[in-house]
Structures are given as C-alpha cells and as structure tokens.
Design an enzyme around this catalytic site. Sequence first.
Site, PDB file in Angstrom:
ATOM      1  N   GLY A 178      -1.523   1.712  -3.839  1.00  0.00           N
ATOM      2  CA  GLY A 178      -1.068   0.826  -2.617  1.00  0.00           C
ATOM      3  C   GLY A 178      -0.988   1.713  -1.143  1.00  0.00           C
ATOM      4  O   GLY A 178      -0.384   1.589  -0.626  1.00  0.00           O
ATOM      5  N   GLY A 180      -2.170   0.437   1.340  1.00  0.00           N
ATOM      6  CA  GLY A 180      -1.711  -0.532   2.349  1.00  0.00           C
ATOM      7  C   GLY A 180      -0.442  -0.358   2.736  1.00  0.00           C
ATOM      8  O   GLY A 180       0.115  -0.608   4.048  1.00  0.00           O
ATOM      9  N   ASP A 181       0.181   0.249   1.715  1.00  0.00           N
ATOM     10  CA  ASP A 181       1.721   0.393   2.021  1.00  0.00           C
ATOM     11  C   ASP A 181       1.839   1.931   2.585  1.00  0.00           C
ATOM     12  O   ASP A 181       2.685   2.157   3.235  1.00  0.00           O
ATOM     13  CB  ASP A 181       2.748   0.063   1.042  1.00  0.00           C
ATOM     14  CG  ASP A 181       2.977  -1.449   0.883  1.00  0.00           C
ATOM     15  OD1 ASP A 181       3.347  -2.031   1.749  1.00  0.00           O
ATOM     16  OD2 ASP A 181       2.606  -2.056  -0.195  1.00  0.00           O
ATOM     17  N   ILE A 182       1.432   2.700   1.595  1.00  0.00           N
ATOM     18  CA  ILE A 182       1.580   4.390   1.751  1.00  0.00           C
ATOM     19  C   ILE A 182       0.988   4.810   2.987  1.00  0.00           C
ATOM     20  O   ILE A 182       1.754   5.650   3.568  1.00  0.00           O
ATOM     21  CB  ILE A 182       1.142   4.793   0.356  1.00  0.00           C
ATOM     22  CG1 ILE A 182       1.888   4.385  -0.690  1.00  0.00           C
ATOM     23  CG2 ILE A 182       1.090   6.408   0.409  1.00  0.00           C
ATOM     24  CD1 ILE A 182       1.461   4.799  -1.937  1.00  0.00           C
TER      25      ILE A 182
END
Length: 408
Positions: A178, A180-182
């Site tokens: 992920g 796009g989050d991390i």
Amino acid sequence: MTDPSVLGALDGVRIVDLTQMLAGPYCTMLLADQGAEVIKVEPLDGDHTRIIGPYHVDDRLKAFGGYFASVNRNKKSIAIDLKTEAGRDLVLKLCDNADAVVENYRGGVMDRLGLSYETLHARNPKLVYATIRGFGDVRTGKSPYSDFPAYDVISQAMGGIMAITGPDKDTPMKVGPGVGDIVPAITCAFGIVSAILRAYKTGRGQFVDVGMVDAILAVCERIMHQHSYAQTLPHPEGNHHPLLCPFGMFPAKDGFVTIAAHADAHFPILCRLIDRAEFATDPRFITVQDRRANQDVLIATVSDFTRQRTKQELLKHFGGKVPFSPVYNVRDIVADPHFKARDMLPWVPHPGLDHEVQIAGVAVKMTETPGKVRHRAPLLGEHTDEYLKTIGLGTGDIARLRADKIVA
C-alpha cells in the site's frame, strides 16, 4: 523482542494519535519505533483495522489481527467518544502537554468537532498539528478535490505510479504494497520530526500537511523530468528501466532475479560473468546510452544465461560482483540470514496466543538510540485509565465517564 530499556531518539516526545486505517497509523508507528510516546485515541469500537485480520489460527481472543498488530506496535491505546463534548474535552487536555497531534480524517471533520489546528494551537502554541489527506488540506493549498475521500489505490492512480508500472506499455498496474498510504506516512513522519525540531528552537508549532497524491508524485519524480526535459510521456516499462540497461528482472530456472549492471564499473564484470566478455568493447554497448539503445540484445543475452540456473546458483555466481538479488517471497525472506542479522523479523507477544508471532522490524538503525519494537500493539482502551489520570481525573471520574460510555 529487543531490550525495551534502551531509549529511542524521540524519547520524551509525546504524540496524540487520532489516526486510523494505514497511512496515519504507519506514520505514528515510525515515531513510536524511535521512542516517541504515542497515545492512540480510538473510538469506543476501536480502529476499524482491529477486525480486518488476518487472525492467527491459535488466537483465542481475537482482540486484533495481523494488520493492526503490524502498524500499531509501540503505542498506547485510549478509547474516547469524540462525538461527545466531554470526550472532546479529554482530547484537548491530552494535547495541552503534547508535542504533536496527528490525524487523517477527511478535511473539516476535526474543525467541526472543535479540535482544529487553530483551536489546539491557541491552547498549546508549540504543538505541531499534522494531517494526511488524499488531496491535502485547504490551509496549504485548496485542491478542487479537497473533499474527495481517498485510499491507497486512489493516490497510486492519480499520483502517477500506476501509469509507469505494469507488464507492458498499455497496461498500468497497482503496486503490491500500500505505497499510496505508506509513502505519505513516511513523508509525514519526516515533516513532523522537522516541525518538532523547529518548535523546540522557537517555541512555536505549525501545521504539517501531506497530500497522499502529492507524496506519490514526489516519489515518481522521474516522470516529471522525463516530461519536462525530454517531452516524453512515460509509460509502464515492464520489469526493466526506461533509461538504464541492463537494469531489471531476469528469468531463473526456479523463479526470477534482478541485475543492475548498467554502470561502466559493473558492465564489463557482468559481461565476463555471462561468458560474453567481448560485449564490454562492442561499439553497441560502450556507453550507458548505447546499452539502452540496444537493450533488446542485452536483455535477451543476460536472460539466456540466467534461465539455465537456479536463484541460489546465480546468487553465488553474481553476488558481491555486480548488483544482484533473487526475487524473494516472504518465505525466502524469513530464511535469509540477512534479515535476522539486521533484526528485521522481530518476535512479539500477541493477546490470545501462548506463543509469539513475527512482524516486520524497524528499518532505521541508530548506534546510540536504536529504534526497536519495544512492545506489542495495545488492546482497545488498554491505557485509558493511565492517561486520564495524567490530566487530573480520579478513579471515580473515570468510572463515571465509562458508565456514560464516553470512554472505554
């Protein structure tokens, strides 16, 4: 688990954590790993990732699964209903003695709850207030999409990373973890530490804002200079590099390996190792640009050599001579001595289990104040009483709040 008595670099820093899901919790996890005191303020039913799993087959309690355990280690949990005035007042008091507060709600939610940056800054001028939102906060630049919700896949798509990832030029693809989050989480942690350092010098905090889409674009910086300098439209390159060769993934008898021997220092060595020493002086491959222009021949030649051997045979052959690695799955990672030597596979206790489980470790290593996994992720509200007492509440006060379902 390593010795919890050794203090981290952020020892003495207090973070009030109003985050949920992945981006926010990963950010505060990074701070906690380096010794910050992170107070995770959860709703009465907990961060929703507590119930996502996966649960260990032996888990009798099922208080939380692997997702929550992985990114909420080293934190304390206090459960408060922010929809109540009394609950919000408790958070205000917690923030009065904090160095930073972090939240990743949609824009305007904290403002409507009376927990805005302006409100908290007025009470505690040195407080750093950090946010992670899909398209940023209006305070630092109003996006036309400011009100849009976002998750990992959204920021991967708009930030540009999907458009350069995939098996061929016509097939964009989501990146596995992920990111796009991390990536926004890592970016925000850097911003928080920077702002806290500034606040320690000046006594004045500030608003730190990371747009998830912005952070992904920053990681994809290459596409901007390709577009601006060369007027090109970058697209997926499969498992090889758009500018460098040989630089990418090659077949092995039992899987795949990666080789990055594009540089002048490594290319002649690679040629010798694949029994094609003459390539080092071949006019087609003299410069980096030449090698890229004739990449089809190079990729095919290297592939012919690697596909006849196993990953471990290739590791012994190439390892330490040119940049090389087998493509590992998680079982390969657990078996490789590197990750054990680097303390990247720590064992942690888990409520409801009679044995410990492994999670990913701390990548930032320090000699004097090493970051580490000091304790497991908390049970919901495990530290509610402890922290309410620090803001002046007595046992009776806490019991009444619990009875009124304001805290848990």
